[in-house]
Design a protein around this motif. Structure first.
Motif, short mmCIF file in Angstrom:
data_model
loop_
_atom_site.label_atom_id
_atom_site.label_comp_id
_atom_site.label_asym_id
_atom_site.label_seq_id
_atom_site.Cartn_x
_atom_site.Cartn_y
_atom_site.Cartn_z
N GLY A 10 -5.90 -6.49 12.47
CA GLY A 10 -5.06 -6.59 11.29
C GLY A 10 -3.99 -5.51 11.31
N PRO A 11 -3.00 -5.60 10.41
CA PRO A 11 -1.93 -4.60 10.37
C PRO A 11 -2.45 -3.19 10.19
CG PRO A 11 -1.38 -6.50 9.02
CD PRO A 11 -2.80 -6.67 9.44
N ASP A 24 2.71 12.61 14.10
CA ASP A 24 3.65 12.42 12.99
C ASP A 24 2.87 12.33 11.68
OD1 ASP A 24 5.67 11.79 11.29
OD2 ASP A 24 6.25 9.93 12.30
N LYS A 25 3.18 13.25 10.75
CA LYS A 25 2.49 13.25 9.45
C LYS A 25 2.80 11.98 8.67
CE LYS A 25 1.85 16.01 5.27
NZ LYS A 25 2.26 17.23 4.53
N PHE A 26 4.04 11.49 8.81
CA PHE A 26 4.44 10.26 8.13
C PHE A 26 3.55 9.10 8.58
CE2 PHE A 26 7.08 6.42 7.84
CZ PHE A 26 7.49 6.47 6.52
N SER A 27 3.33 9.00 9.88
CA SER A 27 2.49 7.93 10.42
C SER A 27 1.06 8.08 9.95
CB SER A 27 2.54 7.94 11.95
OG SER A 27 3.84 7.70 12.41
N GLY A 28 0.59 9.32 9.88
CA GLY A 28 -0.78 9.56 9.41
C GLY A 28 -0.97 9.14 7.98
N ASN A 29 0.02 9.42 7.14
CA ASN A 29 -0.06 9.03 5.73
C ASN A 29 -0.09 7.50 5.58
OD1 ASN A 29 -0.06 11.67 4.87
ND2 ASN A 29 2.15 11.77 4.54
N ILE A 30 0.72 6.83 6.40
CA ILE A 30 0.74 5.37 6.35
C ILE A 30 -0.61 4.80 6.78
CG2 ILE A 30 1.75 3.27 7.33
CD1 ILE A 30 3.52 4.62 5.34
N ALA A 31 -1.20 5.40 7.79
CA ALA A 31 -2.50 4.92 8.26
C ALA A 31 -3.56 5.05 7.18
CB ALA A 31 -2.92 5.70 9.51
N VAL A 32 -3.55 6.18 6.49
CA VAL A 32 -4.51 6.40 5.41
C VAL A 32 -4.25 5.40 4.28
CG1 VAL A 32 -5.28 8.01 3.62
CG2 VAL A 32 -4.89 8.82 5.96
N THR A 33 -2.96 5.21 3.96
CA THR A 33 -2.60 4.28 2.89
C THR A 33 -3.07 2.86 3.19
OG1 THR A 33 -0.63 5.57 2.29
CG2 THR A 33 -0.68 3.27 1.61
N THR A 34 -2.85 2.41 4.43
CA THR A 34 -3.25 1.05 4.78
C THR A 34 -4.77 0.90 4.76
OG1 THR A 34 -3.10 1.65 7.12
CG2 THR A 34 -1.21 0.52 6.14
N ALA A 152 1.17 -5.59 0.70
CA ALA A 152 1.41 -4.15 0.79
C ALA A 152 0.98 -3.60 2.15
CB ALA A 152 0.65 -3.43 -0.33
N ILE A 153 -0.15 -4.11 2.67
CA ILE A 153 -0.61 -3.68 4.00
C ILE A 153 0.40 -4.07 5.07
CG2 ILE A 153 -2.36 -4.09 5.77
CD1 ILE A 153 -4.41 -4.33 3.46
N SER A 154 0.93 -5.28 4.97
CA SER A 154 1.94 -5.74 5.93
C SER A 154 3.20 -4.89 5.85
CB SER A 154 2.28 -7.20 5.68
OG SER A 154 1.15 -8.02 5.88
N LEU A 155 3.62 -4.56 4.63
CA LEU A 155 4.79 -3.69 4.45
C LEU A 155 4.53 -2.30 5.04
CD1 LEU A 155 5.91 -4.59 0.82
CD2 LEU A 155 7.16 -5.05 2.93
N TRP A 166 12.32 3.73 2.40
CA TRP A 166 12.42 2.80 1.27
C TRP A 166 11.35 1.71 1.36
CZ3 TRP A 166 13.26 -2.40 1.88
CH2 TRP A 166 13.75 -2.85 3.11
N LEU A 167 10.95 1.37 2.60
CA LEU A 167 9.86 0.42 2.76
C LEU A 167 8.53 1.01 2.28
CD1 LEU A 167 10.50 -1.32 6.21
CD2 LEU A 167 10.32 -2.43 3.98
N LEU A 168 8.40 2.31 2.44
CA LEU A 168 7.18 2.97 1.95
C LEU A 168 7.11 2.85 0.43
CD1 LEU A 168 4.68 4.71 2.44
CD2 LEU A 168 6.15 6.73 2.32
N TYR A 169 8.25 3.06 -0.23
CA TYR A 169 8.28 2.92 -1.68
C TYR A 169 7.97 1.48 -2.10
CZ TYR A 169 10.53 7.51 -1.49
OH TYR A 169 10.79 8.83 -1.27
N ALA A 170 8.49 0.53 -1.32
CA ALA A 170 8.21 -0.88 -1.61
C ALA A 170 6.71 -1.16 -1.44
CB ALA A 170 9.03 -1.78 -0.69
N THR A 171 6.11 -0.55 -0.43
CA THR A 171 4.67 -0.69 -0.21
C THR A 171 3.88 -0.21 -1.41
OG1 THR A 171 4.92 -0.41 2.19
CG2 THR A 171 2.72 -0.01 1.25
N TYR A 172 4.25 0.99 -1.90
CA TYR A 172 3.56 1.55 -3.06
C TYR A 172 3.74 0.67 -4.30
CZ TYR A 172 2.92 5.91 -0.43
OH TYR A 172 2.54 6.85 0.49
N ALA A 173 4.94 0.12 -4.46
CA ALA A 173 5.23 -0.71 -5.64
C ALA A 173 4.39 -1.99 -5.62
CB ALA A 173 6.72 -1.05 -5.69
N VAL A 174 4.33 -2.65 -4.46
CA VAL A 174 3.55 -3.89 -4.35
C VAL A 174 2.06 -3.59 -4.51
CG1 VAL A 174 2.91 -5.80 -2.83
CG2 VAL A 174 5.28 -5.02 -2.92
#
Length: 203
Positions: A10-11, A24-34, A152-155, A166-174
């Motif tokens: 899965g994504p 990359d801390k940004f990538s790590g945060n996304i991984a935790v978020t997903t 949101a996971i796909s985003l 901006w896609l990260l913000y869209a992810t959080y919003a969805v």
């Protein structure tokens, strides 16, 4: 790929795998978020399945009680037929007036009890149908909440690949919208009814 077949990731799986090979801390945060979103989505999906099963069970109970009501009404009609025959017989010459009057009175009393029984089963069937409709409505809310988390996971996966904030913000919003829908489902609140002043449906 293994020698025994293949596994589709899965994504969020790709996000975690990518983050594991990156500092990359940004990538790590996304991984935790997903990972969190996947967990929330799984919980929403479970609730959606549970409410769908509940709705089916309620609908089955409604059908059973509807059958009981039909049987009672058939019995009521049979008693009406016997009462009609007694009323006809009482008009015949040399008829035992007292006997048939007694039968007519008995049939009337029996019919009243049968009618109450039939109406009770009909009311019960209507209530089970109402509960089934309410459960199915809640199921649809859980389904929408689950879909929002999947989007949101796909985003989040796209965000990880593009590093577009901006896609990260869209992810959080969805994701937030999905969580809100899940909260409405858990509380049995219809957001559309709130907007129109209808409030929460009875459950």
């Amino acid at each position: 790929m293994s020698g025994h077949g293949f596994h589709v990731h899965g994504p969020h799986d790709h996000a975690v795998e990518h983050a594991a090979h990156s500092d990359d801390k940004f990538s790590g945060n996304i991984a935790v978020t997903t990972a969190i979103l996947a967990t929330v989505g799984a919980l929403f999906g479970y609730q959606g399945g549970a409410t769908q099963n509940e709705a089916a069970m309620f609908k089955n109970n409604a059908a059973i009680d509807k059958t009981q009501a039909a049987n009672s009404w058939n019995y009521y009609q049979a008693k009406s037929g016997k009462q009609n025959l007694a009323e006809l017989a009482i008009t015949l010459p040399l008829a035992d007036q007292e006997k048939y009057k007694g039968e007519i009175a008995r049939y009337k009393a029996e019919k009243e009890d049968i009618k109450k029984e039939a109406e009770k089963w009909e009311a019960s069937s209507a209530e089970w149908n109402r509960k089934s409709d309410a459960a199915m409505h809640t199921h649809h809310q859980w389904a929408l909440a689950t879909t929002a988390e999947q989007i949101a996971i796909s985003l989040a996966a796209i965000t990880l690949l593009t590093h577009r904030r901006w896609l990260l913000y869209a992810t959080y919003a969805v994701a937030a919208a999905g969580i809100a829908l899940g909260a409405f489902a858990m509380l049995h609140v219809d957001p559309l009814a709130l907007l129109t002043g209808g409030g929460a449906p009875a459950h």
